[in-house]
Structure formats: structure tokens, C-alpha cells
Design a protein around this motif. Sequence first.
Motif, PDB file in Angstrom:
ATOM      1  N   ILE A   1     -46.550   4.129   7.436  1.00 20.86           N
ATOM      2  CA  ILE A   1     -46.046   2.217   6.978  1.00 20.86           C
ATOM      3  C   ILE A   1     -46.527   2.707   5.125  1.00 20.86           C
ATOM      4  O   ILE A   1     -46.962   4.264   4.741  1.00 20.86           O
TER       5      ILE A   1
ATOM      6  N   TRP B   1     -47.546  -8.318   9.131  1.00 18.81           N
ATOM      7  CA  TRP B   1     -47.118  -7.883   7.369  1.00 18.81           C
ATOM      8  C   TRP B   1     -49.130  -7.959   7.263  1.00 18.81           C
ATOM      9  O   TRP B   1     -49.578  -9.145   7.265  1.00 18.81           O
TER      10      TRP B   1
ATOM     11  N   HIS C   1     -53.806   4.180  10.208  1.00 23.15           N
ATOM     12  CA  HIS C   1     -52.098   3.751  11.253  1.00 23.15           C
ATOM     13  C   HIS C   1     -52.221   5.642  11.192  1.00 23.15           C
ATOM     14  O   HIS C   1     -52.653   6.125  10.048  1.00 23.15           O
TER      15      HIS C   1
ATOM     16  N   THR D   1     -51.995  -5.534  10.928  1.00 21.39           N
ATOM     17  CA  THR D   1     -52.464  -4.752  10.320  1.00 21.39           C
ATOM     18  C   THR D   1     -53.348  -5.357   9.286  1.00 21.39           C
ATOM     19  O   THR D   1     -53.233  -6.739   9.666  1.00 21.39           O
TER      20      THR D   1
ATOM     21  N   SER E   1     -42.709  -2.517   0.425  1.00 19.69           N
ATOM     22  CA  SER E   1     -43.059  -2.099   1.208  1.00 19.69           C
ATOM     23  C   SER E   1     -42.380  -2.088   2.834  1.00 19.69           C
ATOM     24  O   SER E   1     -42.031  -0.473   2.913  1.00 19.69           O
TER      25      SER E   1
ATOM     26  N   SER F   1     -40.423   1.219   4.315  1.00 17.49           N
ATOM     27  CA  SER F   1     -39.866   1.890   6.125  1.00 17.49           C
ATOM     28  C   SER F   1     -38.831   1.548   6.239  1.00 17.49           C
ATOM     29  O   SER F   1     -38.708   1.162   8.072  1.00 17.49           O
TER      30      SER F   1
ATOM     31  N   SER G   1     -45.518  -3.349   8.219  1.00 13.48           N
ATOM     32  CA  SER G   1     -46.020  -2.671  10.281  1.00 13.48           C
ATOM     33  C   SER G   1     -45.344  -2.824  11.574  1.00 13.48           C
ATOM     34  O   SER G   1     -45.021  -4.387  11.179  1.00 13.48           O
ATOM     35  N   ASP G   2     -45.019  -1.905  12.028  1.00 14.44           N
ATOM     36  CA  ASP G   2     -44.790  -2.620  13.154  1.00 14.44           C
ATOM     37  C   ASP G   2     -46.023  -2.865  14.114  1.00 14.44           C
ATOM     38  O   ASP G   2     -45.604  -2.432  15.255  1.00 14.44           O
TER      39      ASP G   2
ATOM     40  N   VAL H   1     -47.711  -4.954   2.869  1.00 13.92           N
ATOM     41  CA  VAL H   1     -47.862  -4.132   3.738  1.00 13.92           C
ATOM     42  C   VAL H   1     -46.781  -4.228   4.803  1.00 13.92           C
ATOM     43  O   VAL H   1     -47.288  -5.875   5.010  1.00 13.92           O
TER      44      VAL H   1
END
Length: 205
Positions: free
Chosen positions: A4, A64, A178, A82, A37, A41, A78-79, A76
Amino acid sequence: MKTIYPVIMAVPEKCSQVTRDNVLRLGALARKALMLSAQKSGIILGKLDKSAEGAPLPSGGIFWSLTHKDQYVAGVASDCPTGIDIEKIRPCSKGLYRKTADESEWKMGEPVTDLLFFRYWTAKEAVLKFFGTGLKALSQCRISKILDDHRMVLSYNSEELIVEHFYFDGHIASIISHPSIEWIVLDCRCEPKSQASCKGLSGSL
């Protein structure tokens, strides 16, 4: 899990004064950081919706988080769930110290300094964002263990999470840990051709 890329962007001086218009501009700049971001990714974000409580809702399965302060904003993608927060390290009142953590929490990090305060504050903010709640739950979010200068364990809702810290330009950023994090810092006060990441501290776009 993929790496990330939390993106931090400096705020133009004209936007640093607290006015309603500037608050809107800071929000827009934080969303720009979020888009960068996601771009890094290889993620395509859809509509960015929030819950009735104001918590970010997943966009196409992507999580996010945003934060914006007077001098810096961050975003950010992210999968996995977060949370991110930024603060400038500065002196604060003892009353705010007591509101943020109790005596047993402060004893874990003695001596108590302004840096430690903002480690606690930003870490708790990141965790509460992870859970989609606000500062009303601050007292329920507790420091469980300080692992080192860059990581600590927090507990909330019977769960424990590790938060990681990133230090830059007199500020601290905290994010839910992470397996792979690469910080990117951009100075948007410069002309586009001279934008750069901080050498030795961050990645690049």
C-alpha cells in the motif's frame, strides 16, 4: 497482500489558514492524495461514499482513508480496512494528555514527551478510523504495548491492531499496519515539474 502507498502532500500556503473555503480545499487535496495512492497501487476507485456517521465506505471492494491538517494532507487506498492520521508535533495542554490516555498507558512510554503524545493521538485516530467511529470512542481505544519507536499495539472492541508511525518534517503520520507499506511524500507547493519525494524516506510516483 499488495504493497500500500499512503501519499502525503504539502498544503499550499494560501490554503493553510482556517476558513470554510480552505477546509473544502484541504478535503479536495486529500482526495487527490488518495487518487495518487490508488494509481500507484494500480487501483481504480469508484464513487467515494460515506456512512451516516461520516465513515468512508469501501469503493468497489477497496478501502480508503483520508486526513488533512494545516500543512499536510494524506490519503491511502488499500485492499483491506485501514485508517490514517497526521499531526504536527507540538506542545499540548496537560488536560489533552489526560483526555487522550490514562496513567497506565502513559507509564508504558515514559518519559512522556510531546512526541509520545502524538504517537498515542494519531495511533488512536487511525484505529478509530479503521473501525469507522469517531473521537467519541477515544477513551475506549487503548494503548496495549509499545513495540518500538515506529510501532505500537492498540485495543478496541476486544480487538488488537498494530499501528505504524512515519516521521517527516516535524510531523508524524500513523497508519494501521500492513505487511508492506511504502510512504510517498509530495511537495505540492512546487510547480509540477519540480515535485519530488523525500529522499531516503519515501517512494516516488
